[in-house]
Design an enzyme around this catalytic site. Structure first.
Site, PDB file in Angstrom:
ATOM      1  N   TYR A 131       0.866  -1.183   0.000  1.00 26.27           N
ATOM      2  CA  TYR A 131       0.000   0.000   0.000  1.00 26.27           C
ATOM      3  C   TYR A 131       0.901   1.231   0.000  1.00 26.27           C
ATOM      4  O   TYR A 131       1.911   1.266   0.709  1.00 26.27           O
ATOM      5  CB  TYR A 131      -0.875   0.018   1.260  1.00 26.27           C
ATOM      6  CG  TYR A 131      -1.638   1.316   1.430  1.00 26.27           C
ATOM      7  CD1 TYR A 131      -2.925   1.464   0.918  1.00 26.27           C
ATOM      8  CD2 TYR A 131      -1.056   2.413   2.077  1.00 26.27           C
ATOM      9  CE1 TYR A 131      -3.620   2.652   1.052  1.00 26.27           C
ATOM     10  CE2 TYR A 131      -1.751   3.605   2.211  1.00 26.27           C
ATOM     11  CZ  TYR A 131      -3.023   3.714   1.690  1.00 26.27           C
ATOM     12  OH  TYR A 131      -3.703   4.897   1.810  1.00 26.27           O
TER      13      TYR A 131
ATOM     14  N   GLU B 224      -3.426   7.556  -4.012  1.00 20.68           N
ATOM     15  CA  GLU B 224      -3.488   6.333  -3.211  1.00 20.68           C
ATOM     16  C   GLU B 224      -3.334   5.154  -4.152  1.00 20.68           C
ATOM     17  O   GLU B 224      -4.173   4.944  -5.029  1.00 20.68           O
ATOM     18  CB  GLU B 224      -4.814   6.238  -2.440  1.00 20.68           C
ATOM     19  CG  GLU B 224      -4.813   5.072  -1.471  1.00 20.68           C
ATOM     20  CD  GLU B 224      -6.094   4.977  -0.650  1.00 20.68           C
ATOM     21  OE1 GLU B 224      -7.189   5.029  -1.251  1.00 20.68           O
ATOM     22  OE2 GLU B 224      -5.997   4.846   0.582  1.00 20.68           O
TER      23      GLU B 224
END
Ligand code: GDP
Ligand code: MN
Length: 397
Positions: free
Chosen positions: A118, A206
């Site tokens: 991530y 993101e």
């Protein structure tokens, strides 16, 4: 402004960030030709068909599917385009899918050597600095990771004076447990990503997941990109990426007529001049036990036409149970605003079914109050802030 995954990836790739290759398609035929083209360019036979909507969690909702041949590409595109995709991040009725991204399968079937990370880049407002947030726990719900295993989330703060430093990129690669080629690839990925974030005037990137492939390439498999609206004048080409179908229709309409409107969840509509006063008015509504239904700054020229337009826009929100007009008459005189309100009310006739509280303060406030009180309309007038708050409380109870 939020972008679709395929648009975000386009921006990233433009700054040298490696991304999973893909081509956007609006129907099944386009999807098949996209898949053929990708096979020619990358040699991949497998493709992933990804719904393009402004919401995450698409995988969970059935909006990301793997196709092993062209027939499946066609079937899945047929199935996904036009569906109302429900994910944990969409409204309960879902979001209509207008297009899919046909992408190369980068996981290679049966491959266990891949890892998902991530990574996000965002502004930490409290610190006034950008930061990179990352984790070994990619591909999952990061909020859940943050809640259950917060020690698995790392952050790197960037000093705006010097930008991202090479040692920081290395620290990230190290904390992600990489070595050798993958380590080097990750440092390149991170620095290209940060450059892209700065140069595109983004407020959020993101990337979940960032993938390490079995041959040690690091690439963005997903991309959620938010650009700073206030910087869009510097990026004419990004402006064209705006997809109005994905945005709040009332906000789109308000913007088209030059009103600064933000839709909120509450029940009291606000019409205010000036952003600061609008914020104070929202506080006032909360104090009175209500919840603001919107933020609306009508700006400096609150004439009858504009007031009417603003009323119409506020009333499009079915949750509005009362409207509070809070105007400070400085350059614009209160009596002109009051006349505007009276005219708008008369023009709109039956379409105003909710109580209106008007608080006008400043130049000619008393004349304005008289004008409203004598109009014979069901409008409550107030001069003081507190008076207005009490009236809001009264009409809500
Ligand atoms: P999101 O669910 O909206 O966040 O969409 P993503 O783009 O992140 O995709 C969801 C999941 O689909 C990812 O976490 C991956 O596990 C999987 N996925 C995405 N691309 C591929 C691919 O090329 N091959 C395979 N096998 N899985 C993929
Ligand atoms: Mn994702």
């Amino acid at each position: 402004m939020n972008l679709h995954e395929y648009q975000g990836k386009e921006i990233l790739a433009g700054f040298g960030v490696r991304v999973q290759r893909g081509i956007v398609a609006h129907n099944a035929q386009e999807a098949v030709s996209a898949a053929k083209q990708l096979t020619q360019e990358t040699g991949t036979g497998w493709h992933v068909i990804k719904a393009q909507i402004h919401a995450g969690g698409r995988g969970k909702g059935g909006g990301v599917k793997l196709a092993k041949d062209l027939k499946q590409v066609e079937e899945l595109a047929e199935q996904i385009i036009g569906m109302d995709l429900v994910t944990p991040q969409t409204p309960p009725e879902g979001k209509r899918v207008n297009q899919v991204l046909v992408a190369e399968d980068v996981y290679y079937p049966g491959d266990s050597e891949t890892s998902e990370f991530y990574m996000s880049v965002l502004l930490n407002r409290a610190k006034g600095r950008n930061m990179i947030m990352y984790s070994t726990e990619g591909g999952m719900d990061i909020e859940e990771v943050a809640e259950k295993t917060p020690h698995l989330i790392f952050t790197e703060e960037i000093d705006p004076a010097v930008g991202l430093q090479p040692f920081q990129a290395r620290r990230i690669a190290f904390n992600l447990g990489l070595s050798g080629t993958a380590f080097k690839e990750m440092t390149k990925f991170v620095s290209a990503l940060y450059t892209a974030y700065i140069k595109s005037d983004a407020s959020l990137f993101e990337i979940n997941p960032v993938l390490k492939t079995s041959d040690d390439k690091i690439m963005a498999v997903d991309a959620k990109v938010t650009l700073d609206d206030n910087a869009l004048y510097r990026h004419k080409d990004y402006n064209e990426m705006r997809d109005l179908r994905e945005e709040n229709p009332i906000e789109v309409e308000a913007k088209a007529v030059g009103l600064n409107y933000v839709d909120l969840d509450g029940n009291v509509g606000c019409m205010v001049n000036g952003a600061g006063l609008a914020m104070a008015t929202m506080d006032l509504i909360k104090q009175a036990g209500g919840e603001p239904a919107n933020f609306l700054d009508v700006g400096g020229t609150a004439d009858a036409k504009r007031v009417e337009t603003a009323f119409r826009i506020i009333l499009k929100d079915p949750n509005v149970k009362a409207i509070l007009v809070n105007i400070f008459g400085g350059i614009v005189r209160c009596d002109r605003v009051a006349q505007g309100i009276v005219d708008a009310y008369k023009n709109m006739g039956d379409s105003i079914q909710v109580p209106i509280i008007v608080r006008l303060q400043g130049t000619n406030a008393e004349i304005a109050k008289e004008l409203i009180d004598n109009s014979g309309l069901a409008v409550h007038s107030a001069v003081q802030f507190q008076e207005a708050a009490d009236k809001v409380k009264e009409v809500l109870s």
